[in-house]
Design a protein around this motif. Structure first.
Motif, PDB file in Angstrom:
ATOM      1  N   MET A  31     -47.667  -1.603   6.486  1.00  0.00           N
ATOM      2  CA  MET A  31     -47.850  -0.070   5.888  1.00  0.00           C
ATOM      3  C   MET A  31     -46.458   0.450   5.542  1.00  0.00           C
ATOM      4  SD  MET A  31     -49.366   3.427   7.241  1.00  0.00           S
ATOM      5  CE  MET A  31     -49.364   4.744   6.240  1.00  0.00           C
ATOM      6  N   GLN A  32     -46.273   0.793   4.460  1.00  0.00           N
ATOM      7  CA  GLN A  32     -44.800   1.324   4.065  1.00  0.00           C
ATOM      8  C   GLN A  32     -45.121   2.833   3.494  1.00  0.00           C
ATOM      9  OE1 GLN A  32     -42.066  -1.108   1.578  1.00  0.00           O
ATOM     10  NE2 GLN A  32     -42.300   0.422  -0.127  1.00  0.00           N
ATOM     11  N   LEU A  33     -43.775   3.493   3.893  1.00  0.00           N
ATOM     12  CA  LEU A  33     -43.976   5.034   3.450  1.00  0.00           C
ATOM     13  C   LEU A  33     -42.650   5.075   2.586  1.00  0.00           C
ATOM     14  CD1 LEU A  33     -44.292   6.999   7.053  1.00  0.00           C
ATOM     15  CD2 LEU A  33     -46.302   6.441   5.317  1.00  0.00           C
ATOM     16  N   THR A  34     -42.522   6.147   1.813  1.00  0.00           N
ATOM     17  CA  THR A  34     -41.528   6.297   1.045  1.00  0.00           C
ATOM     18  C   THR A  34     -41.012   7.835   1.283  1.00  0.00           C
ATOM     19  OG1 THR A  34     -42.924   6.897  -0.952  1.00  0.00           O
ATOM     20  CG2 THR A  34     -42.231   4.924  -0.942  1.00  0.00           C
ATOM     21  N   VAL A  35     -39.578   8.004   0.877  1.00  0.00           N
ATOM     22  CA  VAL A  35     -39.123   9.192   1.318  1.00  0.00           C
ATOM     23  C   VAL A  35     -38.164   9.840   0.101  1.00  0.00           C
ATOM     24  CG1 VAL A  35     -37.850  10.717   2.772  1.00  0.00           C
ATOM     25  CG2 VAL A  35     -38.899   8.915   3.763  1.00  0.00           C
ATOM     26  N   ASP A  36     -38.565  10.815  -0.497  1.00  0.00           N
ATOM     27  CA  ASP A  36     -37.781  11.511  -1.729  1.00  0.00           C
ATOM     28  C   ASP A  36     -36.575  11.855  -1.274  1.00  0.00           C
ATOM     29  OD1 ASP A  36     -37.004  12.306  -4.056  1.00  0.00           O
ATOM     30  OD2 ASP A  36     -38.529  13.588  -4.713  1.00  0.00           O
ATOM     31  N   ARG A  37     -35.346  11.651  -1.834  1.00  0.00           N
ATOM     32  CA  ARG A  37     -34.111  12.041  -1.696  1.00  0.00           C
ATOM     33  C   ARG A  37     -33.324  12.568  -2.796  1.00  0.00           C
ATOM     34  NH1 ARG A  37     -33.335  14.294   2.390  1.00  0.00           N
ATOM     35  NH2 ARG A  37     -31.176  13.574   3.012  1.00  0.00           N
ATOM     36  N   GLY A  38     -33.946  13.191  -3.533  1.00  0.00           N
ATOM     37  CA  GLY A  38     -33.280  13.607  -4.974  1.00  0.00           C
ATOM     38  C   GLY A  38     -33.527  12.547  -5.867  1.00  0.00           C
ATOM     39  N   SER A  39     -32.195  11.954  -6.149  1.00  0.00           N
ATOM     40  CA  SER A  39     -32.024  10.791  -6.936  1.00  0.00           C
ATOM     41  C   SER A  39     -32.298   9.480  -6.399  1.00  0.00           C
ATOM     42  CB  SER A  39     -30.486  10.684  -7.709  1.00  0.00           C
ATOM     43  OG  SER A  39     -29.565  10.530  -6.621  1.00  0.00           O
ATOM     44  N   ASP A  40     -32.425   9.466  -5.104  1.00  0.00           N
ATOM     45  CA  ASP A  40     -32.677   8.059  -4.221  1.00  0.00           C
ATOM     46  C   ASP A  40     -34.031   8.244  -3.784  1.00  0.00           C
ATOM     47  OD1 ASP A  40     -29.973   6.241  -3.848  1.00  0.00           O
ATOM     48  OD2 ASP A  40     -29.554   8.496  -4.344  1.00  0.00           O
ATOM     49  N   ARG A  41     -34.850   7.185  -3.390  1.00  0.00           N
ATOM     50  CA  ARG A  41     -35.971   7.054  -2.539  1.00  0.00           C
ATOM     51  C   ARG A  41     -35.708   5.997  -1.451  1.00  0.00           C
ATOM     52  NH1 ARG A  41     -38.782   4.951  -6.222  1.00  0.00           N
ATOM     53  NH2 ARG A  41     -38.773   2.677  -5.470  1.00  0.00           N
ATOM     54  N   LEU A  42     -36.228   6.419  -0.327  1.00  0.00           N
ATOM     55  CA  LEU A  42     -35.947   5.570   0.838  1.00  0.00           C
ATOM     56  C   LEU A  42     -37.378   5.193   1.293  1.00  0.00           C
ATOM     57  CD1 LEU A  42     -34.133   7.807   3.220  1.00  0.00           C
ATOM     58  CD2 LEU A  42     -33.124   6.307   1.544  1.00  0.00           C
ATOM     59  N   ALA A  43     -37.374   3.690   1.646  1.00  0.00           N
ATOM     60  CA  ALA A  43     -38.556   3.204   2.113  1.00  0.00           C
ATOM     61  C   ALA A  43     -38.697   2.787   3.607  1.00  0.00           C
ATOM     62  CB  ALA A  43     -38.867   1.733   1.316  1.00  0.00           C
ATOM     63  N   ILE A  44     -39.671   2.875   4.186  1.00  0.00           N
ATOM     64  CA  ILE A  44     -40.049   2.878   5.673  1.00  0.00           C
ATOM     65  C   ILE A  44     -41.020   1.893   5.889  1.00  0.00           C
ATOM     66  CG2 ILE A  44     -40.325   3.943   7.939  1.00  0.00           C
ATOM     67  CD1 ILE A  44     -39.637   6.573   6.423  1.00  0.00           C
ATOM     68  N   LEU A  45     -40.832   0.620   6.837  1.00  0.00           N
ATOM     69  CA  LEU A  45     -41.768  -0.232   7.055  1.00  0.00           C
ATOM     70  C   LEU A  45     -42.230   0.243   8.268  1.00  0.00           C
ATOM     71  CD1 LEU A  45     -40.504  -3.714   6.190  1.00  0.00           C
ATOM     72  CD2 LEU A  45     -42.297  -2.448   5.037  1.00  0.00           C
TER      73      LEU A  45
END
Length: 278
Positions: free
Chosen positions: A1-15
């Motif tokens: 499963m993967q989550l995403t995190v909005d950081r303004g101009s960037d997007r982080l992914a979490i496994l």
């Protein structure tokens, strides 16, 4: 499963790699420079077998996080440290009712320590129960074996110079593509053996009072044990458990990256340390 995190101009992914028990402790992993989250899958499964759930967050511009670093990328260590807080927020559901620890490798470990220091400097309480550092240190050139010192200083500062000139580090043979601010702050730690003053971390380091498990490994070409000792010496109020894993104990060759194959040796150590947390 993967989550995403909005950081303004960037997007982080979490496994996510959940353990079977719904109340299993959670280890939130922050990788080394340029190393994607998927690299830790085998290690995550070893932690799962030891009864620990795992979430691995891609650092900015690495793996499934986007976009890739460019000449327009302006972030450095402060933003990476603040990303730790954003990842913890994104994992609120997974963290609820269970013990949570940060687990950092190399740059990821520096990032987690810096996050905790900045939070402490701001007078905020810690949101996690402990921190595990594997192959993590401050790469201060004077702490390396004498024969390596000048080479370490030259390498780190040449990379910084190229990054500044090109306005991005292209990843030529080291660290993957990186924003110049990340390289600038990393190179400062190599020159001076401490975080840059603009990070406002020094006072906070002394206020980190969490349990810390710091593990160095054999044949670590980038983070020999002395660099780990240099970092944990800056945490005088933390309850530090300092260990070293040898290749003989692991049953496999080790270095700065190969230790992930030693999950069968590392996971029980981490689980034992977790079980003893207050």
């Amino acid at each position: 499963m993967q989550l995403t995190v909005d950081r303004g101009s960037d997007r982080l992914a979490i496994l996510l790699h959940p353990a079977q028990a719904p109340d299993a402790p959670l280890a939130v992993v922050f990788p080394a420079m340029g190393v994607p989250a998927g690299y830790y899958t085998r290690f995550a499964h070893s932690l799962n077998e030891a009864g620990i759930s795992v979430a691995v967050a891609d650092l900015r511009g690495t793996g499934a996080s986007a976009p890739r670093p460019s000449r327009g990328s302006r972030y450095g260590y402060p933003e990476l440290a603040d990303d730790v807080d954003a990842v913890l927020d994104a994992l609120a559901e997974q963290r609820a009712g269970r013990r949570t620890v940060l687990l950092g490798h190399s740059l990821g470990g520096q990032t987690t320590v810096l996050h905790l220091a900045r939070e402490a400097a701001r007078g905020r309480g810690h949101r996690v129960d402990g921190i595990v550092l594997i192959a993590v240190g401050l790469p201060y050139w004077r702490t390396y074996p004498r024969a390596q010192r000048l080479a370490v200083l030259a390498m780190t500062q040449v990379i910084n110079g190229v990054s500044a000139a090109l306005r991005v580090w292209p990843g030529w043979g080291f660290g993957g593509r990186q924003a110049r601010g990340v390289i600038r702050d990393w190179a400062y730690t190599a020159r001076h053996g401490r975080f840059p003053a603009h990070l406002a971390a020094e006072g906070g380091l002394a206020a980190i009072d969490l349990p810390v498990l710091a593990i160095s490994v054999d044949d670590d070409q980038y983070t020999p044990p002395e660099t780990t000792d240099h970092l944990v010496a800056a945490l005088p109020t933390a309850a530090v458990t300092r260990e070293h894993l040898t290749s003989a104990e692991a049953g496999v060759p080790l270095d700065h990256f190969k230790w992930v194959k030693a999950g069968s040796a590392l996971a029980p150590r981490i689980a034992h340390w977790l079980a003893r947390l207050p």
